[in-house]
Motif scaffolding. Structure first.
Motif, short mmCIF file in Angstrom:
data_model
loop_
_atom_site.label_atom_id
_atom_site.label_comp_id
_atom_site.label_asym_id
_atom_site.label_seq_id
_atom_site.Cartn_x
_atom_site.Cartn_y
_atom_site.Cartn_z
N ASP A 41 -4.13 -2.66 15.04
CA ASP A 41 -2.88 -2.07 14.56
C ASP A 41 -3.13 -1.33 13.27
OD1 ASP A 41 -1.26 -2.96 16.61
OD2 ASP A 41 -0.57 -4.74 15.53
N VAL A 42 -2.40 -0.24 13.09
CA VAL A 42 -2.44 0.53 11.86
C VAL A 42 -1.02 0.53 11.28
CG1 VAL A 42 -2.97 2.75 10.79
CG2 VAL A 42 -4.28 1.98 12.80
N PRO A 43 -0.74 -0.35 10.33
CA PRO A 43 0.60 -0.38 9.76
C PRO A 43 0.91 0.91 9.00
CG PRO A 43 -0.58 -2.39 9.26
CD PRO A 43 -1.58 -1.42 9.83
N VAL A 44 2.15 1.39 9.16
CA VAL A 44 2.61 2.62 8.51
C VAL A 44 3.97 2.33 7.88
CG1 VAL A 44 3.39 5.00 8.86
CG2 VAL A 44 1.46 4.11 10.18
N TRP A 45 4.13 2.70 6.62
CA TRP A 45 5.42 2.56 5.94
C TRP A 45 5.84 3.93 5.43
CZ3 TRP A 45 1.25 -0.62 5.21
CH2 TRP A 45 1.41 -1.95 5.57
N ILE A 46 7.15 4.19 5.56
CA ILE A 46 7.71 5.44 5.05
C ILE A 46 8.96 5.12 4.25
CG2 ILE A 46 8.78 7.65 5.63
CD1 ILE A 46 6.98 7.76 8.09
N LEU A 47 9.02 5.64 3.04
CA LEU A 47 10.19 5.47 2.19
C LEU A 47 10.68 6.87 1.83
CD1 LEU A 47 12.13 3.82 0.38
CD2 LEU A 47 10.37 3.98 -1.42
N ARG A 48 11.91 7.16 2.22
CA ARG A 48 12.50 8.46 1.90
C ARG A 48 13.36 8.33 0.65
NH1 ARG A 48 16.58 12.22 5.54
NH2 ARG A 48 16.83 13.79 3.92
N VAL A 49 13.16 9.24 -0.29
CA VAL A 49 13.95 9.29 -1.51
C VAL A 49 14.41 10.73 -1.68
CG1 VAL A 49 14.01 8.87 -3.99
CG2 VAL A 49 12.54 7.46 -2.53
N GLY A 50 15.65 11.02 -1.34
CA GLY A 50 16.17 12.38 -1.44
C GLY A 50 15.36 13.35 -0.59
N ASN A 51 14.78 14.38 -1.22
CA ASN A 51 13.98 15.38 -0.51
C ASN A 51 12.50 15.02 -0.45
OD1 ASN A 51 16.09 17.07 0.09
ND2 ASN A 51 15.91 18.25 -1.80
N GLY A 52 12.19 13.78 -0.72
CA GLY A 52 10.79 13.38 -0.73
C GLY A 52 10.57 12.12 0.08
N VAL A 53 9.31 11.90 0.43
CA VAL A 53 8.93 10.69 1.15
C VAL A 53 7.62 10.14 0.57
CG1 VAL A 53 10.06 11.19 3.36
CG2 VAL A 53 7.75 12.03 2.95
N PHE A 54 7.51 8.84 0.63
CA PHE A 54 6.26 8.15 0.35
C PHE A 54 5.78 7.63 1.69
CE2 PHE A 54 8.57 7.85 -3.63
CZ PHE A 54 7.60 8.18 -4.56
N VAL A 55 4.57 7.98 2.07
CA VAL A 55 3.96 7.50 3.31
C VAL A 55 2.83 6.56 2.91
CG1 VAL A 55 2.69 8.15 5.39
CG2 VAL A 55 4.48 9.66 4.51
N GLY A 56 2.86 5.36 3.46
CA GLY A 56 1.82 4.39 3.15
C GLY A 56 1.17 3.85 4.40
N VAL A 57 -0.13 3.65 4.35
CA VAL A 57 -0.88 3.07 5.47
C VAL A 57 -1.84 2.02 4.91
CG1 VAL A 57 -0.72 5.12 6.95
CG2 VAL A 57 -2.63 4.88 5.39
N ALA A 58 -2.23 1.07 5.75
CA ALA A 58 -3.17 0.04 5.32
C ALA A 58 -4.60 0.55 5.20
CB ALA A 58 -3.10 -1.15 6.27
N GLU A 85 -0.58 -3.08 1.36
CA GLU A 85 -0.48 -4.42 1.96
C GLU A 85 -1.83 -5.07 2.17
OE1 GLU A 85 2.10 -6.68 3.20
OE2 GLU A 85 3.11 -5.50 1.68
N GLY A 86 -2.67 -5.02 1.19
CA GLY A 86 -3.98 -5.64 1.31
C GLY A 86 -5.06 -4.71 1.79
N GLY A 87 -4.67 -3.58 2.35
CA GLY A 87 -5.62 -2.57 2.78
C GLY A 87 -6.48 -2.99 3.96
#
Length: 130
Positions: A41-58, A85-87
């Protein structure tokens, strides 16, 4: 396969291989056997803040993969972060497997995983666009 675990996160199931199989070189080499041995599995997180996003992966992404995600993002402000998340091990792009780089030999993910994950992230980002 993309399994959504929440509105802002998901896991992409990708073929994997053992990072350094027994008897394989750990230093520079001209040949290397990248044989898939299962999936990861490849965990993916996305946080949207207004006109921007933070994309995170392990996994630790290459700069080329992170820049590709940013380039294809529909948001004017996109930050890509790895080792969340620990990478996990490196996720090398396909050309690294062809060149037999350290990142490819150290990766637990099979060739093409970085490109597939980047495309899935692009789909996720486009689905968040109003």
């Amino acid at each position: 396969m993309l399994r959504t675990s929440a509105a802002n996160s998901a896991a992409v199931d990708r073929p994997s291989h053992r990072a350094v199989p027994m008897g394989h070189p750990t230093g520079p080499t001209k040949t290397y056997d990248f044989t898939p041995t299962g999936t990861a599995d490849v965990p993916v997180w996305i946080l949207r803040v207004g006109n921007g996003v933070f994309v995170g992966v392990a996994p630790e992404l290459s700069t080329d993969t992170a820049l590709a995600i940013k380039k294809h993002s529909p948001f004017p402000h996109t930050a890509v972060m790895s080792m969340l998340e620990g990478g996990s091990k490196d996720m090398a792009e396909a050309q690294s497997y062809a060149r037999i780089t350290y990142e490819a030999m150290d990766s637990q993910y099979a060739r093409g995983s970085a490109e597939t994950v980047a495309a899935k992230i692009g789909d996720m980002l486009h689905s968040l666009r109003p």
